[in-house]
Write a protein that holds these residues in place. Structure first.
Motif, mmCIF file in Angstrom:
data_model
loop_
_atom_site.group_PDB
_atom_site.id
_atom_site.type_symbol
_atom_site.label_atom_id
_atom_site.label_comp_id
_atom_site.label_asym_id
_atom_site.label_seq_id
_atom_site.Cartn_x
_atom_site.Cartn_y
_atom_site.Cartn_z
ATOM 1 N N LEU A 124 7.621 5.185 0.771
ATOM 2 C CA LEU A 124 6.984 5.035 2.085
ATOM 3 C C LEU A 124 5.777 4.147 1.814
ATOM 4 N N THR A 125 5.839 2.944 2.323
ATOM 5 C CA THR A 125 4.892 1.906 1.915
ATOM 6 C C THR A 125 4.617 0.945 3.067
ATOM 7 N N PHE A 126 3.357 0.521 3.192
ATOM 8 C CA PHE A 126 3.050 -0.623 4.033
ATOM 9 C C PHE A 126 3.285 -1.862 3.175
ATOM 10 N N LEU A 127 4.079 -2.801 3.668
ATOM 11 C CA LEU A 127 4.322 -4.060 2.967
ATOM 12 C C LEU A 127 3.793 -5.208 3.802
ATOM 13 N N LEU B 253 4.887 11.339 7.851
ATOM 14 C CA LEU B 253 6.296 10.931 7.901
ATOM 15 C C LEU B 253 7.052 11.351 6.649
ATOM 16 N N ILE B 254 6.341 11.509 5.532
ATOM 17 C CA ILE B 254 7.004 11.902 4.286
ATOM 18 C C ILE B 254 7.731 13.229 4.493
ATOM 19 N N ARG B 255 7.037 14.187 5.067
ATOM 20 C CA ARG B 255 7.643 15.496 5.311
ATOM 21 C C ARG B 255 8.831 15.382 6.267
ATOM 22 N N ALA B 256 8.668 14.606 7.317
ATOM 23 C CA ALA B 256 9.746 14.449 8.306
ATOM 24 C C ALA B 256 10.983 13.814 7.672
ATOM 25 N N VAL B 257 10.787 12.787 6.853
ATOM 26 C CA VAL B 257 11.930 12.130 6.206
ATOM 27 C C VAL B 257 12.577 13.082 5.213
ATOM 28 N N PHE C 125 0.887 -1.158 0.000
ATOM 29 C CA PHE C 125 0.000 0.000 0.000
ATOM 30 C C PHE C 125 0.923 1.205 0.000
ATOM 31 N N VAL C 126 1.043 1.873 -1.144
ATOM 32 C CA VAL C 126 2.054 2.902 -1.375
ATOM 33 C C VAL C 126 1.523 4.283 -1.020
ATOM 34 N N LEU C 127 2.233 4.955 -0.105
ATOM 35 C CA LEU C 127 1.915 6.341 0.230
ATOM 36 C C LEU C 127 2.798 7.319 -0.538
ATOM 37 N N CYS C 128 4.020 6.900 -0.859
ATOM 38 C CA CYS C 128 4.960 7.760 -1.578
ATOM 39 C C CYS C 128 5.904 6.875 -2.379
ATOM 40 N N HIS C 129 6.161 7.271 -3.619
ATOM 41 C CA HIS C 129 7.114 6.549 -4.461
ATOM 42 C C HIS C 129 7.866 7.573 -5.301
ATOM 43 N N ASN C 130 9.194 7.439 -5.342
ATOM 44 C CA ASN C 130 10.045 8.397 -6.056
ATOM 45 C C ASN C 130 9.759 9.836 -5.648
ATOM 46 N N ASP C 131 9.571 10.032 -4.339
ATOM 47 C CA ASP C 131 9.358 11.343 -3.725
ATOM 48 C C ASP C 131 8.043 11.997 -4.146
ATOM 49 N N LYS C 132 7.126 11.206 -4.698
ATOM 50 C CA LYS C 132 5.812 11.722 -5.086
ATOM 51 C C LYS C 132 4.751 11.039 -4.237
#
Length: 181
Positions: free
Chosen positions: A60-63, A46-50, A24-31
């Motif tokens: 940023l993904t749930f696997l 978390l995207i902003r924090a990272v 379940f992808v929240l962010c891929h290649n900074d998008k």
């Protein structure tokens, strides 16, 4: 947030062709994936924090790994990324091996590693394993390398270039950047 997601919300991981490995992808290649981020706003924060700390979020993904699933040994082609796994649901007998070092997943305890080393994961338990994974730039990169790779990685990730290994990064320890592996 994870509890609100259903099995059907998870797609096959990166087209890997392994039925028990889903994402379940929240962010891929900074998008950001706006629909996924709307469903998991706390996790998406978390995207902003990272980005603030590392300059780039490759993933940023749930696997998930279903019971009885073992991933084949594999490598990722670039040594400038670090993978961090945060187990959310970690059944007994689930774990990760990087090079010759193996670890069991423990809820709340991160495993970080250089995924350009041979690695595999497994779930020999009786329930689904779920991790939150973050792929970001290696912490030993210079500011200039971060700037360049943030722009180049989306192009490199889908090119015919087989690998890009930066000579300035350590190559002898797959877990050098780890907080706990």
């Amino acid at each position: 947030e994870l509890r609100a997601l259903e099995q059907g919300d998870f797609g096959e991981y990166g087209g890997a062709g392994l039925a028990g490995w889903r994402e379940f992808v929240l962010c891929h290649n900074d998008k950001k994936n706006p629909a996924a981020c709307a469903r998991c706003p706390r996790t998406a924060s978390l995207i902003r924090a990272v980005r603030q700390h590392h300059g780039y979020v490759n993933q940023l993904t749930f696997l998930t790994l279903e019971p009885g699933t073992t991933l084949r040994d594999h490598v990722d082609p670039h040594n400038y990324l670090v993978s961090v796994h945060l187990p959310i649901l970690a059944p007994e007998r689930s774990g990760l091996r990087v090079a010759a070092e193996s670890r069991a997943y423990e809820p709340g305890r991160c495993l970080a590693f250089d995924n350009s080393f041979l690695h595999r994961a497994w779930n020999h338990g009786t329930t689904r394993r779920v991790i939150l994974t973050v792929h970001t730039l290696h912490p030993d990169l210079s500011a200039l390398e971060v700037q360049i790779l943030s722009a180049l990685h989306p192009l490199l990730a889908f090119s015919d270039i087989p690998t890009l290994a930066l000579p300035s990064l350590p190559t002898d320890d797959p877990c050098r950047a780890r907080p706990s592996l």
